[in-house]
Design a protein around this motif. Sequence first.
Motif, short mmCIF file in Angstrom:
data_model
loop_
_atom_site.label_atom_id
_atom_site.label_comp_id
_atom_site.label_asym_id
_atom_site.label_seq_id
_atom_site.Cartn_x
_atom_site.Cartn_y
_atom_site.Cartn_z
N GLY A 83 0.79 -1.23 0.00
CA GLY A 83 0.00 0.00 0.00
C GLY A 83 0.82 1.28 0.00
N LEU A 84 2.12 1.17 -0.23
CA LEU A 84 2.97 2.36 -0.19
C LEU A 84 2.70 3.29 -1.37
N ALA A 85 2.67 4.58 -1.09
CA ALA A 85 2.63 5.58 -2.14
C ALA A 85 4.03 5.67 -2.76
N PRO A 86 4.16 6.25 -3.96
CA PRO A 86 5.48 6.34 -4.61
C PRO A 86 6.55 6.93 -3.71
N GLU A 87 6.19 7.94 -2.92
CA GLU A 87 7.20 8.54 -2.04
C GLU A 87 7.64 7.57 -0.94
N GLY A 88 6.76 6.65 -0.59
CA GLY A 88 7.13 5.64 0.39
C GLY A 88 8.20 4.71 -0.13
N TRP A 89 8.13 4.38 -1.39
CA TRP A 89 9.14 3.52 -2.01
C TRP A 89 10.50 4.20 -2.03
N ALA A 90 10.51 5.52 -1.98
CA ALA A 90 11.77 6.28 -2.01
C ALA A 90 12.35 6.50 -0.62
N ALA A 91 11.71 5.98 0.42
CA ALA A 91 12.20 6.17 1.79
C ALA A 91 13.52 5.44 1.98
N ASP A 92 14.44 6.08 2.68
CA ASP A 92 15.74 5.48 2.96
C ASP A 92 15.60 4.35 3.97
N THR A 93 16.42 3.32 3.79
CA THR A 93 16.48 2.21 4.74
C THR A 93 17.83 2.27 5.45
N PRO A 94 18.03 1.45 6.48
CA PRO A 94 19.32 1.48 7.18
C PRO A 94 20.52 1.11 6.31
N ALA A 95 20.31 0.44 5.18
CA ALA A 95 21.40 0.12 4.26
C ALA A 95 21.77 1.39 3.48
N ALA A 96 22.98 1.85 3.64
CA ALA A 96 23.41 3.12 3.06
C ALA A 96 23.16 3.16 1.56
N GLY A 97 22.43 4.19 1.11
CA GLY A 97 22.17 4.38 -0.31
C GLY A 97 21.02 3.58 -0.86
N TRP A 98 20.40 2.78 -0.03
CA TRP A 98 19.31 1.91 -0.50
C TRP A 98 17.97 2.39 0.06
N THR A 99 17.03 2.60 -0.84
CA THR A 99 15.66 2.91 -0.46
C THR A 99 14.86 1.61 -0.33
N ILE A 100 13.59 1.75 0.02
CA ILE A 100 12.72 0.57 0.03
C ILE A 100 12.66 -0.05 -1.36
N ALA A 101 12.62 0.77 -2.38
CA ALA A 101 12.61 0.24 -3.75
C ALA A 101 13.86 -0.59 -4.03
N HIS A 102 15.01 -0.14 -3.55
CA HIS A 102 16.25 -0.91 -3.74
C HIS A 102 16.14 -2.28 -3.05
N GLN A 103 15.54 -2.30 -1.86
CA GLN A 103 15.43 -3.56 -1.13
C GLN A 103 14.58 -4.57 -1.90
N ILE A 104 13.43 -4.13 -2.39
CA ILE A 104 12.55 -5.04 -3.15
C ILE A 104 13.19 -5.41 -4.48
N ALA A 105 13.85 -4.44 -5.11
CA ALA A 105 14.54 -4.73 -6.38
C ALA A 105 15.63 -5.76 -6.18
#
Length: 275
Positions: free
Chosen positions: A34-56
């Motif tokens: 249910g994340l909005a596009p801006e939610g996918w761009a949220a930073d995660t604890p992994a440096a340089g990785w957003t939520i989108a990077h994690q799923i990708a």
Amino acid sequence: MTTEPREPRATDVLTGLLADLRAESAVLDDLVAGLAPEGWAADTPAAGWTIAHQIAHLAWTDDWAARSVRAPEAFTTETARSFGELLAAGLDPVDEGAARGAAEEPAALLARWRAGRDGLLTALAAAPGDARLPWFGPPMKAPSMATARLMETWAHGQDVADALGAVREPTARLRHIAHLGVRTAGFAFSLHGQPAPETPVRVELTSPDGELWTWGPADAADRVTGPALDFCLLVTQRRHPDELALTAAGATATAWLPIAQAFAGNPGKGRAAGA
């Protein structure tokens, strides 16, 4: 008339692992669906990785895992070619795979991850029981591949949960991750240029429902004890060791915990305290 309980068949073990992998994937799916596009761009604890990077990254790794199952020889050839080209260009294959996926529209990325996940589950269910599948680390059989995928799904799911401020309910599925963390102890030492220890280590972990999970000889002097959740956070390097309620006794156990990792590849940097 009584009968001795039979050992689980390999097919039973794999079926259970795939069910747990599907369940763990569903937990992460619920976090991002249910994340909005801006939610996918949220930073995660992994440096340089957003939520989108994690799923990708999960979609990328699931894709390679499915290739390993379906066409092992082609997997070996293609990874050598593809990774060689990226490394020659000064690019890290893992980071590049995550970056390319993160550039997709979130809906497309989510759909690709779901489709790839289902495809991998189908491929693993049909994999020959004794076949050793090529991977980025040592080759492994289908149950081990399923365990590794569950571990990565849980670990990257932790990054997503942390980014969203969500708390996931720990489950008995942690036992698979803990088991992998114990089995890779020798691998962790070798990654740091050290021989695999000859001293046995007893690992005693308290499960989420209070059961005691154990590995190693009961009379071993070297011991690791604590909550199973904390051990899983340690071996996936999602928390700094100082933030976990784990206790090590003995030289080998004490040396193992700071370098423990349940994943293939180079030693991770781990998380800084308070990150």
